[in-house]
Design a protein around this motif. Structure first.
Motif, PDB file in Angstrom:
ATOM      1  N   VAL A 105       0.482   4.717   1.384  1.00  0.00           N
ATOM      2  CA  VAL A 105      -0.407   3.782   2.062  1.00  0.00           C
ATOM      3  C   VAL A 105       0.047   2.353   1.786  1.00  0.00           C
ATOM      4  O   VAL A 105       0.274   1.974   0.633  1.00  0.00           O
ATOM      5  N   LEU A 106       0.157   1.564   2.835  1.00  0.00           N
ATOM      6  CA  LEU A 106       0.372   0.123   2.719  1.00  0.00           C
ATOM      7  C   LEU A 106      -0.874  -0.570   3.243  1.00  0.00           C
ATOM      8  O   LEU A 106      -1.315  -0.284   4.361  1.00  0.00           O
ATOM      9  N   GLY A 107      -1.450  -1.444   2.441  1.00  0.00           N
ATOM     10  CA  GLY A 107      -2.704  -2.075   2.814  1.00  0.00           C
ATOM     11  C   GLY A 107      -3.880  -1.348   2.187  1.00  0.00           C
ATOM     12  O   GLY A 107      -3.714  -0.400   1.414  1.00  0.00           O
ATOM     13  N   ASP A 108      -5.080  -1.789   2.538  1.00  0.00           N
ATOM     14  CA  ASP A 108      -6.310  -1.226   1.972  1.00  0.00           C
ATOM     15  C   ASP A 108      -6.920  -0.256   2.977  1.00  0.00           C
ATOM     16  O   ASP A 108      -7.517  -0.665   3.980  1.00  0.00           O
ATOM     17  N   LEU A 109      -6.762   1.019   2.707  1.00  0.00           N
ATOM     18  CA  LEU A 109      -7.222   2.054   3.628  1.00  0.00           C
ATOM     19  C   LEU A 109      -8.734   2.026   3.804  1.00  0.00           C
ATOM     20  O   LEU A 109      -9.250   2.335   4.891  1.00  0.00           O
ATOM     21  N   ALA A 110      -9.461   1.631   2.769  1.00  0.00           N
ATOM     22  CA  ALA A 110     -10.926   1.691   2.798  1.00  0.00           C
ATOM     23  C   ALA A 110     -11.554   0.580   3.616  1.00  0.00           C
ATOM     24  O   ALA A 110     -12.652   0.744   4.156  1.00  0.00           O
ATOM     25  N   ARG A 141       6.938   0.127   6.260  1.00  0.00           N
ATOM     26  CA  ARG A 141       6.948  -1.261   5.777  1.00  0.00           C
ATOM     27  C   ARG A 141       7.252  -2.229   6.905  1.00  0.00           C
ATOM     28  O   ARG A 141       6.642  -3.304   7.005  1.00  0.00           O
ATOM     29  N   SER A 142       8.197  -1.854   7.759  1.00  0.00           N
ATOM     30  CA  SER A 142       8.561  -2.719   8.878  1.00  0.00           C
ATOM     31  C   SER A 142       7.371  -2.936   9.812  1.00  0.00           C
ATOM     32  O   SER A 142       7.084  -4.064  10.238  1.00  0.00           O
ATOM     33  N   LEU A 143       6.659  -1.854  10.138  1.00  0.00           N
ATOM     34  CA  LEU A 143       5.495  -1.971  11.018  1.00  0.00           C
ATOM     35  C   LEU A 143       4.385  -2.773  10.356  1.00  0.00           C
ATOM     36  O   LEU A 143       3.752  -3.625  11.004  1.00  0.00           O
ATOM     37  N   TYR A 144       4.135  -2.532   9.082  1.00  0.00           N
ATOM     38  CA  TYR A 144       3.074  -3.250   8.372  1.00  0.00           C
ATOM     39  C   TYR A 144       3.345  -4.755   8.357  1.00  0.00           C
ATOM     40  O   TYR A 144       2.445  -5.570   8.627  1.00  0.00           O
ATOM     41  N   GLU A 145       4.574  -5.126   8.076  1.00  0.00           N
ATOM     42  CA  GLU A 145       4.926  -6.550   8.056  1.00  0.00           C
ATOM     43  C   GLU A 145       4.826  -7.162   9.446  1.00  0.00           C
ATOM     44  O   GLU A 145       4.364  -8.311   9.601  1.00  0.00           O
ATOM     45  N   GLN A 146       5.238  -6.424  10.470  1.00  0.00           N
ATOM     46  CA  GLN A 146       5.157  -6.950  11.836  1.00  0.00           C
ATOM     47  C   GLN A 146       3.709  -7.139  12.268  1.00  0.00           C
ATOM     48  O   GLN A 146       3.355  -8.152  12.889  1.00  0.00           O
TER      49      GLN A 146
END
Length: 325
Positions: A105-110, A141-146
């Motif tokens: 998980v990247l970011g806060d899922l909750a 990671r690429s999608l999360y940063e974009q």
């Protein structure tokens, strides 16, 4: 003989050649002795309060698996696992046995408003999880940063979901829906658990290559807002209507993607259906087209690419901003 008949025979001939290659090609490392690994960590259910507990337990389990790989002399697996066990990484689940499974998980899922779940294709294992954007960990990671660049004020999470036993490219499994059916059951269960954890989030599926077959088999009635398929060999459906989904479904294929040369046909061999049927990027299929530029089969999440920007828009629910194919 009509042109249509010749075309059908040609597609079936190519498909038969693919079957022969899969049956007669070299057997990959999966046939070698398995590297030992511990059983998965005992984890609590998935309310928000237990996320940190799960992350900590899985980090310890990954480190233990790395120690066991080192003791067994499997340097490749050990190096891969040491990277996954690094501080600051968050794994919702992990199983180091066999080819392995892992959900990062990247970011806060909750608290996320938008959650993108990335579903990989063939040859994805713990050994190939990490790396550049051509691999599931790097792609996430690429999608999360974009997404964060395009919508910095939106709370988002991206999940790298290796939750099924992906087939090998050189195998008969990659030509049938068997692994996809198993993966679809796991994916449906995962999406349901995310919905219980964060019922207010809008979930999207980002499905690559054989992962598009997994997503199509999981789609019926699934509580997701958008499904994007790219680099697809077909989805084991003749049209989008067969999916049974109310989600917006997007399809794209890069100009340099070799998957375009895979015949969109299916044949029955000894009671088993081989091949995945219609091209989801075709106009008749019914999906929405999104532009992918000159992407090759492993380039859809490459930084600054047309396809990455459009996938981020889809994950954000910005349908109006997605450029067409």
């Amino acid at each position: 003989m009509s042109v249509r008949t010749r075309g059908t025979r040609l597609r079936r001939g190519v498909l038969a050649a693919m079957i022969t290659a899969a049956l007669c090609g070299p057997v990959p490392a999966a046939a070698q002795p398995r590297t030992p690994a511990p059983a998965p960590a005992a984890l609590p259910d998935l309310p928000a309060a237990t996320l940190d507990v799960r992350y900590t337990a899985n980090r310890g389990n990954i480190a233990e698996a790395a120690d066991m790989a080192e003791a067994a002399g499997d340097g490749q697996r050990e190096r891969a696992l040491r990277g996954l066990a690094a501080s600051g990484r968050h794994f919702l689940s992990f199983d180091g046995r066999g080819e392995g499974r892992a959900v990062e998980v990247l970011g806060d899922l909750a608290t996320a408003e938008r959650i993108a779940v990335m579903v990989p294709g063939a040859d994805t294992t713990l050994d190939t999880f990490d790396g550049p954007s051509s691999r599931i960990g790097g792609a996430a990671r690429s999608l999360y940063e974009q997404i964060r660049r395009q919508a910095p004020g939106t709370r988002t999470a991206v999940v790298a979901w290796l939750g099924y036993a992906a087939p090998k490219t050189i195998s008969t499994d990659v030509l049938t829906t068997g692994r996809a059916e198993d993966g679809a059951r796991e994916l449906r269960g995962f999406v349901s658990s995310v919905e219980r954890l964060n019922s207010g989030a809008r979930v999207s599926l980002m499905c690559h290559s054989y992962g598009t077959v997994v997503c199509s088999r999981a789609a019926r009635g699934l509580a997701v807002a958008d499904i994007a398929v790219y680099g697809s060999p077909g989805t084991a459906a003749d049209s989008l209507a067969e999916w049974g989904t109310t989600a917006r479904v997007w399809a794209g294929r890069g100009e340099r993607d070799w998957i375009a040369h895979v015949p969109n046909a299916s044949i029955s061999v000894l009671g088993t259906t081989i091949g995945f049927g219609a091209d989801p990027t075709s106009r008749d299929f019914g999906a929405r087209a999104f532009a992918t530029g000159d992407a090759g089969h492993s380039d859809y999440l490459a930084p600054d690419s047309v396809s990455l920007k459009n996938l981020a828009r889809i994950a954000l629910g910005d349908a109006w901003a997605v450029t067409g194919g």
